[in-house]
Design an enzyme around this catalytic site. Structure first.
Site: not given
Length: 556
Positions: A78, A119, A121, A466
């Site tokens: 992301d 990270c 996901k 985020s």
């Protein structure tokens, strides 16, 4: 053993022949077969250490009588994709990663699984896959990055995004922006605040899927390798005892995870992900439970993005054990089994608090009396939306809509300094279907913070945020504009009122009399992964999971 389906008896001589070509002998083939699945990639620091950790897991599996096979699946980072068309791929990657883990393990009839993730996901995807597989298994987070340093201050990737806004506002020059950029990320590991990766790593600890304390260890710490070896040893014990990962995923475990996340004012993405994990486990868990949990759970960890500290600081202070002990003592969580073989409360009894630490506070002297989320409804969001309460104490906001179709238009307006105090920035067309992919709005929210507008404006969107976002931000508005949601009928100048305590988000405008004014900024995809996602994804209010077509008539 499940693996007998590919290795036992004369009929499976061809499979054994192929296994021999990889270097296995009769003894290795006869042992329980364990998948080690990781999301290694060298495109970013977040997953950079996972391939190495996999070798330590392998050594643990082999030391405890198993044969290990390594698989690699994808990751979408992301922090790199943010603010670009690539961000549309982030949320869809969650279900694809879960699918690929499920298919790789089932396709080879393996006996157990360890998933290494990094990270954002990749962590919920690992939990979703473990729930689907219903095999002995566990997961390990690769760990947080260590903070960078700028002018004697600890910084993270959040500070780089905010520096972009400060630069646009003329508050810092190009040289200072370059310094922040070069000093923020100095080693392997996922983003260092209580952003989505660290929030979900904490949540999966409280779900019982990761051994307590192991996710806390920062990525560069040599103890991470020891943890990986221990996970390899432990998965073999789970296989011998035939204890399925899915057995840990109860409704109480999901609630515990939600309490832990809200007590740290963690990422609103946790709402999406825990609802999705519950669905995969066949557990009832609704969006509204987050609101009830948040109202009774104080924020007791002073963590970025709204607070002062980062995940490595929390680890040093006493970690998830200390946080859990505080929540246990306050009666906010219940005891549950974990993959370590001990219950949560047995693990929390081993907590060691560092003298003088200021990261994890007591429930009676919290950072904030109310937890980090709110779930609200109204004529803008009939099916609900999620308020992020990190970094501010305001529970009400009234202002005037500034409507943008898509994140890019909103970001350009922010960079031109067209947003002023009292505005409610409306970004629509960024939902799971409309995006497609439900992009995060960090570029916009961080730029607003960087320009000093964090406490003076609100932002609402059918997209998401985020974990590094803070301020008065409302995401996951349902129904989304692409599904004829009321957000598509808002116009610049409409009055909007948000009241978290009353659980309302509304406008005095007569939305029912208007047509949906939203139109796709770009032609929607008609083929490929994003088109598949848009065609099958559920509402954000139910986890934005990829769904299933109706069964054929003969099965109904």
């Amino acid at each position: 053993m499940k693996s007998d389906a590919i290795k036992s008896g004369p009929v499976h001589a061809p499979a054994r022949a192929m296994l021999r070509a990889t270097g296995l002998d009769d003894a290795a083939i006869a042992k329980p077969m364990i998948a080690i699945v990781h999301t290694w990639t060298d495109v970013s620091p977040c997953n950079l250490n996972l391939r190495e950790l996999a070798q330590h897991v392998r050594a643990g599996v082999q030391a405890n009588g198993g044969t290990a096979f390594e698989f690699n699946t994808i990751a979408v980072t992301d922090g790199i994709a943010m603010g670009s068309p690539g961000m549309c791929a982030s949320l869809p990657s969650r279900d694809l990663i879960a699918d690929s883990i499920e298919l790789a393990v089932k396709g080879h009839c393996l006996d157990g699984v360890v998933v290494l993730c990094g990270c954002d996901k990749t962590i919920p995807a690992a939990a979703m896959a473990l729930a689907r597989l219903d095999l002995p298994g566990l997961m390990l987070y690769g760990g947080s990055i260590l903070p960078g340093q700028h002018k004697g201050k600890d910084i993270t990737i959040q500070d780089v995004f905010e520096a972009v806004g400060a630069h646009a506002a003329g508050l810092i020059d190009a040289e200072e922006l370059k310094q922040v950029e070069t000093e923020a990320c100095k080693c392997e590991g996922a983003c260092g605040g209580q952003f989505t990766a660290n929030t979900m790593a904490l949540a999966t600890t409280f779900l019982g899927l990761a051994p307590v304390g192991m996710n806390d260890i920062p990525a560069p710490d040599p103890k991470k390798r020891e943890a990986a070896h221990a996970c390899g040893v432990r998965v073999m014990e789970l296989v011998r005892d035939n204890i399925s990962a899915r057995s840990f995923l109860t409704s109480d475990a999901i609630r515990n995870a939600a309490v832990a996340a809200t007590s740290t004012a963690g990422s609103t993405n946790t709402v999406l992900h825990l609802v999705a994990i519950a669905r995969e486990a066949g557990v009832e868990f609704s969006l509204d439970e987050f609101d009830a949990i948040s109202r009774r759970t104080p924020v007791i960890a002073d963590m970025k993005p709204g607070g002062r500290f980062m995940a490595p600081d929390m680890y040093t202070a006493g970690g998830s054990r200390l946080l859990g002990q505080r929540l246990q003592q306050a009666g906010l969580i219940v005891d549950q089994p974990t993959v370590s073989g001990k219950t949560l409360f047995e693990e929390f009894a081993k907590a060691e608090e560092t003298n003088g630490q200021q990261v994890i506070l007591n429930v009676d002297t919290p950072v904030k009396a109310r937890g980090g989320y709110g779930i609200i409804y109204g004529n803008i969001a009939p099916e609900g939306c999620v308020v992020k309460l990190a970094g501010h104490s305001a529970l009400q906001f009234s202002g005037t809509a500034r409507v943008f179709d898509g994140e890019d238009a909103a970001f350009a307006a922010v960079q031109r300094r067209e947003i002023v105090a009292g505005d409610v920035v409306v970004i629509r067309g960024e939902g799971p279907v409309g995006g497609p992919g439900m992009r995060e709005m960090l570029a916009v929210t961080a730029a607003l913070i960087g320009q000093g507008l964090g406490g003076d404006v609100a932002l609402i969107t059918d997209g998401r945020f985020s974990g590094a976002t803070y301020g008065f931000m409302i995401g996951h508005i349902c129904p989304e504009a692409a599904l004829d949601g009321p957000i598509g009928r808002l116009r610049t100048g409409d009055a909007i009122t948000i009241d978290v305590e009353a659980r309302t988000i509304s406008t005095t405008a007569d939305l029912a009399s208007r047509s949906n004014e939203w139109r796709p900024v770009n032609p929607p995809p008609t083929s490929g992964a994003l088109a598949k996602f848009a065609a099958s994804v559920s509402s954000a209010s139910t986890g934005a999971c990829t769904g299933f077509p109706p069964p054929p008539a003969y099965l109904r």
